[in-house]
Design a protein around this motif. Structure first.
Motif, PDB file in Angstrom:
ATOM      1  N   PHE A  99       0.853  -1.202   0.002  1.00  0.00           N
ATOM      2  CA  PHE A  99       0.029  -0.050   0.132  1.00  0.00           C
ATOM      3  C   PHE A  99       0.776   1.394   0.096  1.00  0.00           C
ATOM      4  O   PHE A  99       0.717   2.242  -0.755  1.00  0.00           O
ATOM      5  CB  PHE A  99      -1.069   0.026   1.262  1.00  0.00           C
ATOM      6  N   ALA A 100       2.035   1.221   0.860  1.00  0.00           N
ATOM      7  CA  ALA A 100       2.812   2.516   0.695  1.00  0.00           C
ATOM      8  C   ALA A 100       3.489   2.576  -0.415  1.00  0.00           C
ATOM      9  O   ALA A 100       3.434   3.769  -0.514  1.00  0.00           O
ATOM     10  CB  ALA A 100       3.762   2.300   1.663  1.00  0.00           C
ATOM     11  N   GLN A 101       3.869   1.682  -1.117  1.00  0.00           N
ATOM     12  CA  GLN A 101       4.259   1.902  -2.424  1.00  0.00           C
ATOM     13  C   GLN A 101       3.213   2.701  -3.621  1.00  0.00           C
ATOM     14  O   GLN A 101       3.534   3.587  -4.291  1.00  0.00           O
ATOM     15  CB  GLN A 101       4.913   0.713  -3.241  1.00  0.00           C
ATOM     16  N   ALA A 102       2.050   2.033  -3.490  1.00  0.00           N
ATOM     17  CA  ALA A 102       0.954   2.472  -4.377  1.00  0.00           C
ATOM     18  C   ALA A 102       0.702   4.154  -3.624  1.00  0.00           C
ATOM     19  O   ALA A 102       0.411   4.875  -4.670  1.00  0.00           O
ATOM     20  CB  ALA A 102      -0.228   1.813  -3.988  1.00  0.00           C
ATOM     21  N   GLU A 103       0.442   4.424  -2.609  1.00  0.00           N
ATOM     22  CA  GLU A 103      -0.011   5.406  -1.960  1.00  0.00           C
ATOM     23  C   GLU A 103       0.968   6.633  -2.362  1.00  0.00           C
ATOM     24  O   GLU A 103       0.864   7.838  -3.038  1.00  0.00           O
ATOM     25  CB  GLU A 103      -0.176   5.606  -0.601  1.00  0.00           C
ATOM     26  N   SER A 104       2.457   6.170  -2.346  1.00  0.00           N
ATOM     27  CA  SER A 104       3.536   7.383  -2.290  1.00  0.00           C
ATOM     28  C   SER A 104       3.681   7.567  -3.802  1.00  0.00           C
ATOM     29  O   SER A 104       3.645   8.747  -4.508  1.00  0.00           O
ATOM     30  CB  SER A 104       4.729   7.001  -1.849  1.00  0.00           C
ATOM     31  N   LEU A 105       3.303   6.572  -4.613  1.00  0.00           N
ATOM     32  CA  LEU A 105       3.341   6.962  -6.481  1.00  0.00           C
ATOM     33  C   LEU A 105       2.104   7.744  -6.628  1.00  0.00           C
ATOM     34  O   LEU A 105       2.136   8.676  -7.322  1.00  0.00           O
ATOM     35  CB  LEU A 105       3.281   5.489  -6.775  1.00  0.00           C
ATOM     36  N   ALA A 106       0.849   7.602  -6.202  1.00  0.00           N
ATOM     37  CA  ALA A 106      -0.295   8.018  -6.429  1.00  0.00           C
ATOM     38  C   ALA A 106      -0.102   9.750  -6.141  1.00  0.00           C
ATOM     39  O   ALA A 106      -0.289  10.572  -6.930  1.00  0.00           O
ATOM     40  CB  ALA A 106      -1.685   7.599  -5.846  1.00  0.00           C
ATOM     41  N   ILE A 107       0.596   9.868  -4.957  1.00  0.00           N
ATOM     42  CA  ILE A 107       0.814  11.395  -4.494  1.00  0.00           C
ATOM     43  C   ILE A 107       1.984  11.874  -5.351  1.00  0.00           C
ATOM     44  O   ILE A 107       1.610  13.105  -5.551  1.00  0.00           O
ATOM     45  CB  ILE A 107       1.244  11.417  -3.137  1.00  0.00           C
ATOM     46  N   ALA A 108       2.994  11.172  -5.726  1.00  0.00           N
ATOM     47  CA  ALA A 108       3.705  11.739  -6.464  1.00  0.00           C
ATOM     48  C   ALA A 108       3.304  12.015  -7.747  1.00  0.00           C
ATOM     49  O   ALA A 108       3.930  13.307  -8.489  1.00  0.00           O
ATOM     50  CB  ALA A 108       4.983  10.812  -6.654  1.00  0.00           C
ATOM     51  N   VAL A 109       2.613  11.400  -8.445  1.00  0.00           N
ATOM     52  CA  VAL A 109       2.215  11.820  -9.741  1.00  0.00           C
ATOM     53  C   VAL A 109       1.225  12.933  -9.824  1.00  0.00           C
ATOM     54  O   VAL A 109       1.089  13.659 -11.264  1.00  0.00           O
ATOM     55  CB  VAL A 109       1.549  10.361 -10.259  1.00  0.00           C
ATOM     56  N   ILE A 110       0.797  13.437  -8.935  1.00  0.00           N
ATOM     57  CA  ILE A 110      -0.212  14.547  -8.712  1.00  0.00           C
ATOM     58  C   ILE A 110       0.471  15.967  -9.096  1.00  0.00           C
ATOM     59  O   ILE A 110       1.420  16.227  -8.530  1.00  0.00           O
ATOM     60  CB  ILE A 110      -0.896  14.824  -7.528  1.00  0.00           C
ATOM     61  N   ASP A 111       0.018  16.619 -10.075  1.00  0.00           N
ATOM     62  CA  ASP A 111       0.643  17.947 -10.331  1.00  0.00           C
ATOM     63  C   ASP A 111       0.071  18.802  -9.366  1.00  0.00           C
ATOM     64  O   ASP A 111      -0.682  19.974  -9.585  1.00  0.00           O
ATOM     65  CB  ASP A 111       0.340  18.419 -11.770  1.00  0.00           C
TER      66      ASP A 111
END
Length: 189
Positions: A112-124
């Protein structure tokens, strides 16, 4: 699986293979070319191809600079590709410290931490938080598995971003998540 290639042909094919997928391990390459790991290592040395960790580091360094919402060290795994506001890819190499001792199954919190951090990182956006997460663990992950996460921003509505994240191990989906992220202005103190 390639059989019977001479050294020159194998090295030429090795260069093309790594250009196509720079994240292949020496073990995966030795299986593909049906040669020993030592042969792959010697070929890489002769061709000046860095080891996997160095190849990942080179790709990741450029992507960390693009992230707005969190720092690079807060991203779980290595950030392999980032198209801010559109998509991103990260990789997490799991190990025994991430798994339950009895079963060797990686804890869901790491996935989940991998998915969450990637989702947040991709946001502009400069500041973003997960508002809603609809997640599904599809298959178990074992210590030593390499997780490849792909995130895609599928819709933006006002200050809300809808992001899908899929995580796979060897092309088998192990996790999927649909996230709604909310961006807001940080209050200065």
């Amino acid at each position: 699986m390639r059989k019977g290639l001479g050294k020159r042909e194998r090295q030429k094919a090795l260069l093309k293979k790594i250009e196509t997928d720079p994240f292949l391990t020496d073990d995966e390459l030795s299986e593909f070319f049906n040669v020993s790991i030592q042969t792959i290592r010697l070929d890489r040395l002769e061709l000046g191809i860095p080891e996997l960790r160095e190849r990942i580091k080179n790709v990741a360094e450029n992507n960390y600079l693009k992230v707005k919402s969190i720092t690079g060290k807060e991203i779980v795994g290595e950030l392999l590709d980032l198209n801010l506001g559109v998509s991103g890819i990260s990789m997490l190499e799991t190990d025994i410290s991430m798994a339950f001792e009895k079963t060797n199954v990686v804890r869901g919190s790491h996935i989940f931490a991998q998915a969450e951090s990637l989702a947040i990182a991709v946001i502009d956006a400069n500041v973003a938080l997960i508002g809603v997460a609809n997640i599904k663990y599809r298959n178990p992950v074992f210590a030593g598995d390499k997780l490849i996460a792909k995130a895609e921003v599928v819709r933006t509505r006002g200050n809300k971003y809808f992001v899908w994240v899929f995580i796979k191990v060897k092309n088998v989906e192990v996790f999927r998540g649909k996230f709604i992220l909310v961006s807001f202005n940080r209050k200065e103190e």
